[in-house]
Design a protein around this motif. Structure first.
Motif, PDB file in Angstrom:
ATOM      1  N   THR A 188       1.354  -4.296   2.001  1.00  0.00           N
ATOM      2  CA  THR A 188      -0.033  -4.512   1.458  1.00  0.00           C
ATOM      3  C   THR A 188      -1.125  -4.712   2.288  1.00  0.00           C
ATOM      4  O   THR A 188      -2.050  -4.805   2.094  1.00  0.00           O
ATOM      5  CB  THR A 188       0.074  -5.536   0.237  1.00  0.00           C
ATOM      6  OG1 THR A 188       0.305  -6.907   1.130  1.00  0.00           O
ATOM      7  CG2 THR A 188       0.970  -5.483  -0.528  1.00  0.00           C
ATOM      8  N   TYR A 221      -5.991  -2.856  -3.936  1.00  0.00           N
ATOM      9  CA  TYR A 221      -5.114  -2.416  -5.085  1.00  0.00           C
ATOM     10  C   TYR A 221      -5.987  -2.853  -6.513  1.00  0.00           C
ATOM     11  O   TYR A 221      -6.529  -3.825  -6.619  1.00  0.00           O
ATOM     12  CB  TYR A 221      -4.001  -3.134  -5.090  1.00  0.00           C
ATOM     13  CG  TYR A 221      -2.859  -2.985  -4.234  1.00  0.00           C
ATOM     14  CD1 TYR A 221      -2.048  -1.837  -4.143  1.00  0.00           C
ATOM     15  CD2 TYR A 221      -2.919  -3.689  -3.077  1.00  0.00           C
ATOM     16  CE1 TYR A 221      -1.388  -1.480  -3.168  1.00  0.00           C
ATOM     17  CE2 TYR A 221      -2.174  -3.424  -1.855  1.00  0.00           C
ATOM     18  CZ  TYR A 221      -1.245  -2.525  -1.817  1.00  0.00           C
ATOM     19  OH  TYR A 221      -0.293  -1.935  -1.116  1.00  0.00           O
ATOM     20  N   TRP A 272      -0.812   0.585  -9.058  1.00  0.00           N
ATOM     21  CA  TRP A 272      -0.327  -0.830  -8.190  1.00  0.00           C
ATOM     22  C   TRP A 272       0.837  -1.124  -8.614  1.00  0.00           C
ATOM     23  O   TRP A 272       1.596  -1.865  -7.722  1.00  0.00           O
ATOM     24  CB  TRP A 272      -1.332  -1.953  -8.807  1.00  0.00           C
ATOM     25  CG  TRP A 272      -1.096  -2.427 -10.127  1.00  0.00           C
ATOM     26  CD1 TRP A 272      -1.934  -1.991 -11.147  1.00  0.00           C
ATOM     27  CD2 TRP A 272      -0.280  -3.235 -10.773  1.00  0.00           C
ATOM     28  NE1 TRP A 272      -1.591  -2.377 -12.472  1.00  0.00           N
ATOM     29  CE2 TRP A 272      -0.483  -3.001 -12.121  1.00  0.00           C
ATOM     30  CE3 TRP A 272       0.853  -4.053 -10.195  1.00  0.00           C
ATOM     31  CZ2 TRP A 272       0.267  -3.922 -13.027  1.00  0.00           C
ATOM     32  CZ3 TRP A 272       1.564  -4.827 -11.137  1.00  0.00           C
ATOM     33  CH2 TRP A 272       1.145  -4.918 -12.383  1.00  0.00           C
TER      34      TRP A 272
END
Length: 293
Positions: free
Chosen positions: A198, A203, A272
């Motif tokens: 990430t 997101y 996501w």
């Protein structure tokens, strides 16, 4: 992992703190005034607009989370988007660098973009740009409308329905929202810290239920065991003339910024879930957990 959080005492912050503690992390909260705290939570008195007040609080932390945000400005009290979105983010980033904290997660908002119309989204985007250009190992999360115990929006609708089965709707009411439960947002924050994939990513977080505003009102009423409310329409053009004259009254329920964000919709594609690997809680199931108590 010891995690420093600004904005951790608010609605979303309580859920994020709970999730981090559940996963075995330690939490250090920036607070205006100390109070009783759960095991695993430290409190640092300070103000996100004054970086010198919390510089030492970031020492020894592995990550920082910025949850600070407002939905409405009160300039006379110093409560502005510029101060609490942009400057607060700049302060958090400066403190992170000074303390040697490399990992940083920022809460933004769905709809944030370079060409945004509302002041809310404009300042959220400027804050995002500061994060992206910080040189830190960052992740940005943009939640849709967040619901859950102690929320503001759904609770407000429920209060109105308890008073009378009438819910005025601005314009057509066909604009769509895709609410996400606060516990699911909190889970994404925790997972973001635990998943290196990430880093450097943004997101958009939303639930699975894409609802027109009028259908959302009916859903709230149904969960409360009530019939669909009467929904008198307030012409959009008339409201655009009236709101600017009334929005500075603290108890007036909506501002032009909020109207703009409402009618431009608040939905996302749900990609996501491919990264975070779970399905979000349904809207009616989620609000049923607290509206029926």
């Amino acid at each position: 992992m010891r995690i420093f959080i600004a904005g951790g005492t608010g609605f979303v912050g309580e859920h994020v703190t709970h999730e981090l503690l559940r996963r075995g992390h330690q939490v250090r909260l920036l607070v205006h005034r100390r109070s009783a705290a759960a095991e695993g939570v430290e409190q640092i008195e300070g103000d996100v607009t004054r970086p010198e007040s919390f510089e030492q609080g970031a020492d020894g932390c592995s990550a920082m989370i910025n949850l600070v945000g407002i939905i409405r400005e009160f300039p006379a009290k110093g409560v502005t988007f510029e101060r609490l979105h942009v400057q607060a983010t700049a302060n958090m980033l400066a403190v992170a660098k000074k303390a040697g904290v490399r990992r940083y997660v920022q809460m933004s908002a769905l709809g944030t973009r370079p060409n945004a119309v509302s002041g809310y989204h404009k300042t959220k985007f400027r804050a995002e740009e500061l994060v992206r250009n910080s040189g830190l190992e960052w992740t940005i999360l943009r939640p849709s409308l967040i619901f859950g115990p102690k929320d503001a929006f759904v609770a407000m609708l429920a209060r109105q329905l308890r008073l009378a089965p009438v819910m005025p709707v601005i314009g057509s009411g066909a604009y769509r929202l895709q609410p996400i439960h606060a516990a699911d947002v909190a889970r994404c924050f925790a997972l973001a810290l635990e998943m290196p994939v990430t880093i450097g990513q943004c997101y958009e977080l939303c639930g699975n239920d894409r609802l027109r505003y009028v259908d959302l009102l009916d859903a709230v009423a149904a969960v409360m065991g009530r019939s669909a409310p009467f929904k008198p329409r307030l012409p959009l053009g008339v409201m655009k003339l009236a709101i600017p004259a009334l929005q500075n009254i603290p108890r007036f329920p909506i501002t032009m910024d909020q109207l703009q964000m409402l009618v431009e919709e608040n939905i996302c594609d749900g990609r996501w879930k491919q990264t975070f690997g779970f399905e979000p809680k349904g809207f009616k199931e989620g609000i049923g957990e607290y509206l029926t108590r």
